[in-house]
Motif scaffolding. Sequence first.
Motif, short mmCIF file in Angstrom:
data_model
loop_
_atom_site.label_atom_id
_atom_site.label_comp_id
_atom_site.label_asym_id
_atom_site.label_seq_id
_atom_site.Cartn_x
_atom_site.Cartn_y
_atom_site.Cartn_z
N ILE A 1 8.52 -56.82 -54.28
CA ILE A 1 8.38 -55.68 -55.20
C ILE A 1 7.50 -54.64 -54.50
CG2 ILE A 1 7.55 -54.92 -57.45
CD1 ILE A 1 8.03 -57.81 -58.44
N PRO A 2 8.02 -53.44 -54.17
CA PRO A 2 7.29 -52.52 -53.30
C PRO A 2 6.42 -51.49 -54.02
CG PRO A 2 9.52 -51.72 -53.58
CD PRO A 2 9.41 -52.97 -54.43
N PHE A 3 6.36 -51.58 -55.31
CA PHE A 3 5.61 -50.51 -56.02
C PHE A 3 4.67 -51.13 -57.04
CE2 PHE A 3 9.86 -51.01 -57.95
CZ PHE A 3 9.51 -51.43 -59.22
N PRO A 4 3.61 -50.37 -57.38
CA PRO A 4 3.17 -49.13 -56.71
C PRO A 4 2.39 -49.48 -55.45
CG PRO A 4 1.65 -49.65 -58.49
CD PRO A 4 2.73 -50.71 -58.52
N SER A 5 2.34 -48.55 -54.52
CA SER A 5 1.60 -48.82 -53.28
C SER A 5 0.12 -48.49 -53.43
CB SER A 5 2.20 -48.02 -52.12
OG SER A 5 2.15 -46.63 -52.39
N ARG A 6 -0.18 -47.67 -54.43
CA ARG A 6 -1.59 -47.31 -54.67
C ARG A 6 -1.75 -46.75 -56.08
NH1 ARG A 6 0.60 -43.37 -51.38
NH2 ARG A 6 0.57 -41.25 -52.25
N SER A 7 -2.98 -46.54 -56.46
CA SER A 7 -3.28 -45.98 -57.77
C SER A 7 -2.74 -44.56 -57.87
CB SER A 7 -4.79 -45.98 -58.00
OG SER A 7 -5.11 -45.36 -59.22
N GLY A 8 -2.26 -44.20 -59.05
CA GLY A 8 -1.77 -42.84 -59.28
C GLY A 8 -0.26 -42.69 -59.14
#
Length: 643
Positions: free
Chosen positions: A267-274
């Motif tokens: 599962i590639p998301f999310p990569s970061r906050s926001g």
Amino acid sequence: MDYQLIQVVALLTVMAFGGTYWTIEACSLNDLEALMSFKNGIQKDTSGRLAKWVGQSCCKWEGIVCENGTSRVTQINLPGFISTDTDLFQTQMTGWISPSITLLTSLEIIDLGGLVGLGGTIPHTIGLHLPKLQKLYLYGNNLTGPIPESIGELSNLQELALQENRLSGLIPVSLGSLKSLERLLLHSNQFSGIIPDSLGNLINLVELDVHDNALMGNIPNSVGEMKALQKLDLSNNLLRGKIPSSLTNLSAISVLYLNTNYLEGTIPFPSRSGEMTSLGFLRLHNNLLVGNIPSNIGYLVSLQRVSLSNNKLEGALPSSLGNLVSLTELYLSGNFLSAQIPKSVGQLSQLIMLNISRNLVEGPLPQEMSSLQNLQALDLSFNHLNLSAIPKWIANMSSLSSIYFAGCGIQGQIPDFFQTTNSPIQELDLSVNLLSGSIPSWIGNLNQLYMLNLSRNSLHSYIPDSIRNLQDLSVLDLHSNRLTGSIAPVFDIEQGISGGSLKFVDLSDNNFSRGIEKIGVGGQCDIQFLNLSHNLVKGRLPNSIGRLNSLNSLDLSFNELGSNLPKALANLTSLERLKLQDNHFTGKIPNGFLKLLKLKELNLSNNLLEGEIPEGKPLIDFPESSYSGNKGLCGKPLSPCKL
């Protein structure tokens, strides 16, 4: 000079009649011809709207809107669903869409959605002649064939709704040219091939729905370019490959359904906050996804419903799940998740449904789960919990109505705290455990119980008489225990206002011996599945069994039932499965069995039946094994009867 005089007279004529001249004037001849051709293509219109299309003033016809001044037709509004002040009903048109509809060159809206019987194909020149078209609704019909490539010429098109037809072929690459398109609905058709990269050009697209087709290949990276996208549904296709990381660019996305495909990788998301902060509904179930549930999932703070079931996910549940404070439903069943449930799950105060069944999760359960006071359904079945006992705090979860603890290693007796709980228990599954003792009499106090599954334990003694109080009980599964005595209480369950509630009854693989005479006597006559096999039931099968005319499956095999087969069995015309083998039935097979036309499985072997097997379908279609072990039987498919 004469020409000017004619103009003045004409103007005075218009004024004298209150300016009504243009409203009663016939519409454009091309438009009139096109509409009449459309009407002629319809053989049946249950709404009666087309029957009113008479004369030449088509701008006055129901469902037609014209432009003031030019009297050109701009809208065809003939939807299948018609609402009145008091009702909403669906009409039907049988026929086909005439290609001459493309002569209506000023059309802005075509709404022929939900007419059910409207067939034919989408006119292949539709994109070449309708430059002003903004909305095309042809959903919910019987259209076939491909989407014409020319549709990419409709530069003003904002909404294209072709869902729920029988359209096939490829999704045309030219759709990527529709820069004004906001909604593209192609679901529930027979489209094949790949999702074209060109769809990434649709920068104004808000909704893309192609679920329930046969699309193959990878999800194109270009999907991440559709920055306005709020809903993306690619579910129920044949998509493969990895989920593209470009999906993290979809900053407005709120609904993401990729379930029921063959997607691989992590599962590639999310990569970061926001990222993807508006995502509220996520479905990735029924794929081939691997790896851990990413800890970054805790950044998706708007999530309300998440389904990751039936993948190959592994590892521990991330504690960051506790950040998803808006979460109401979480489905993680059918994976390889392990370790203990994190304490942070107790922070999900809005959670209504939690399903972690069929994983490798270990016990004990965290006490913090008792804080989930809004939880209505909890399924922890078939894990490595080895609970020994159900935690007592379960009884304090006041909203809990569905409890599934099958295969959790629970030992001892059914816990008494269920009789004092404030929870409105409707579904209770404690099957495949190590329960012993008797079924408690207080079970009859759970008067909202709809489903009770205590199968595959070591329960003994009788079915308590109090079970008669469970008027809402629909599913009762007690198979594979050591229960004895009578089955009568089950068939004596009190009838509710709407009739008998029982639909599924499995009492097989026990030691019941009495009560067969109660079948069909009381109000429980809507049973669809009944299995009493592998017991010690004695007696004669009563004629009252013929009242169970909803029965699909009846298994009374491996008992000690005797006497003749009741003729009333022929009333069970919905039967698909009838198993009466290994009893002591005598006499002939009733001729009425020829009425059991839906029968797919029959076994009368190893009884004391005699005489000729009634000749005809479906009885002659079953193999010899269905009748073997009855020394007196003869006729097809057995040996011929002796004269």
